[in-house]
Every structure is written in C-alpha cells, then in structure tokens.
Motif scaffolding. Structure first.
Motif: not given
Length: 299
Positions: A20-22, A48-50, A79-83, A86-87
C-alpha cells in the motif's frame, strides 16, 4: 535459483507481494483529462470503485531519480478516481523495471463475453443485481440484458468471439441468424477485424432468408432496396467461399513464398550472379533486392 549450466536466471517482472502506497508518493506519467472524466467508461470505473473498492491494483515502478517516489505505469484512471474520492493510499503492484512504454500493450481489455461471464459469476455468488448494476454504473435492465447476452448464440460463434469487443446489439443481430450463419458471420468479423454494429447489420442484410431464425420477418434496412439486399446476399456467399478457399491453401502458399524468398536471397548474395543481372537483366535486380529486404523485415 536453480538453473542449467550456461543459462541465465529468470528475473521476475514484478515483486511478489502487493504494497500500500500513499497516493501523494505516486507520480502519474500524464494527467487524466476533463473530457475523459466525462465518459461513460470513466463513470463506470468510478461507480465500481465507490461501490466495491479497488479490484485491480495500480502498477508502479520506483523512481530512480527520487527515492521514496514511484512512477505510475498503469492505472491512471483508477488513480485519478481515488484522488477525487479523497483516498489517501492504494494497493500497488511494484514492477522491477520501467515498462512505461509497453505495459499497456500487454493488457487484455475485458471483452464483452468475458464481462458476461463475470456478471454471471457475481450473481451466482449472491451479489444482488441492484448492487452489481451500481458497480457497473448501469441500470438493472441493462444488467439483465448483459446476463442474457449469449442466449440463442451457438457455442462455435461464442468461441470465435470470446475475446472480441462485440457490442450487445451485435449479439442481438447474430441471434436473428441460424447457427451455421452465426459461425460464418463470426468468422467474417474476425477475418475483417470489424466488430461494429453497422458491420453486423450488413452481415444480417446479406443473409439469405433460409438462414434466418425468422425467415418470415422482412429484413428492412434503411436506404437499401430489395435488389441491393439480394446483391449483398450473393456477394456475402461468394466472400464466404473465397475465405474458405484461402484458409485451405494459406499454409501451402505461405510455405512456397518463404522458400522462394529464401532462394532469391541466396541468389542475390552471390556476387557473380549479381554482376550478371546488372549487365544483362538490370530490370530484375531492384525487384529481387526488394524481395530480400522483405525477408529481412519479416525475420
């Protein structure tokens, strides 16, 4: 690592364990554009990620110029979706070499039939249709259509199209044909590398009534007359026969070509023969040299 004498050890392309990486330590190679964020595919991945979280990890490689940082090789949309969500961190697969320019070429995108099987598997494991539809960012009706994707499609056509990007409408079109015609249509799609709805409809238009599931239903194609449909049927039949003839002789023809090309290459490599051609048949020499260059490119 055991190895035979004289052989080199096989290096792993990725580290065995995920880490796991920041997200702020991961450097994308490009920014995801606003236009991309407005597409249906982007919204599906985001939904899907949400709903179920990140299924496929990001692929990164250590940044040699900045210890502690990682370059993002694959997963820019994720990566853009996670950003945006707010992950703070994400599971990552660490590559042992910089594959930034070739990694995406090695990814096999999810084909329509593969997605259908994934949906069936999820439903069999008890995932409610409503939740699965939310994860795919589609309505329940579309999910049910995807679930019934292969109803009426023969196994041989399924095998031909199992890794192809054929739309749902394309399969609806195939369903109107009898099994043997479905196989012919699938073979033509693969041979032409065309899986569009319009191409599927043109194949349906070129299908004789005797090869349709419902021959009584007229094939109404906008802008095409009955005479043009009959012409398309004849041309489609001719194309199918020619395709089978090519398949029957392809191996022999290819072998003959390779042998002839090799023979010409040996002739050109002989200085005496080359001088003779230059003196008495100069028009042949450029063509022979072109054949030799083709062999070099093919090897």
């Amino acid at each position: 690592m055991p190895r035979s004498r004289g052989s080199r050890p096989i290096s792993m392309a990725f580290e065995k364990d995920f880490i796991r990486l920041p997200l702020d330590r991961i450097c994308p190679l490009y920014a995801v554009r606003t236009e991309t964020k407005g597409t249906v595919k982007y919204r599906q991945v985001a939904a899907s990620i949400k709903e179920v979280g990140l299924v496929e990890p990001l692929v990164v490689v250590p940044d040699k110029s900045d210890p502690g940082k990682y370059m993002l090789l694959d997963g820019h949309v994720r990566h853009a979706i996670l950003m945006d969500l707010g992950d703070k961190d994400a599971p990552c697969q660490v590559a042992t070499d910089d594959e930034a320019f070739t990694y995406n070429k090695r990814i096999s995108r999810l084909a329509t039939i593969q997605e259908h099987k994934m949906i069936l598997r999820a439903l069999e494991h008890g995932v409610p249709e409503e939740r699965l539809a939310r994860a795919l960012n589609i309505n329940v009706k579309s999910l049910q259509d995807k679930k019934r994707l292969l109803d009426g499609i023969c196994p041989e056509a399924i095998e031909l199209l199992k890794d192809k990007q054929v739309s749902l409408t394309g399969f609806r079109v195939l369903r109107k044909m009898k099994p043997m015609r479905q196989i012919e249509a699938a073979e033509l799609m693969v041979a032409m590398n065309k899986y569009t709805i319009n191409y599927a409809r043109s194949l349906l238009a070129a299908t004789p009534a005797s090869q349709l599931v419902d021959p009584e239903q007229p094939k109404a194609v906008k802008g095409i007359s009955r005479q043009q449909l009959e012409l398309m049927e004849r041309e489609s039949a001719n194309l199918g026969r020619e395709l089978r003839l090519v398949e029957d002789t392809y191996g022999t023809d290819h072998l003959d070509l390779v042998l002839a090309r090799g023979y010409v290459s040996k002739l050109i490599s002989n200085a005496r023969i080359t001088r003779y051609l230059e003196m008495y048949h100069p028009e042949f020499l450029p063509e022979f040299e072109r054949i030799t260059e083709t062999e070099a490119l093919a090897s």
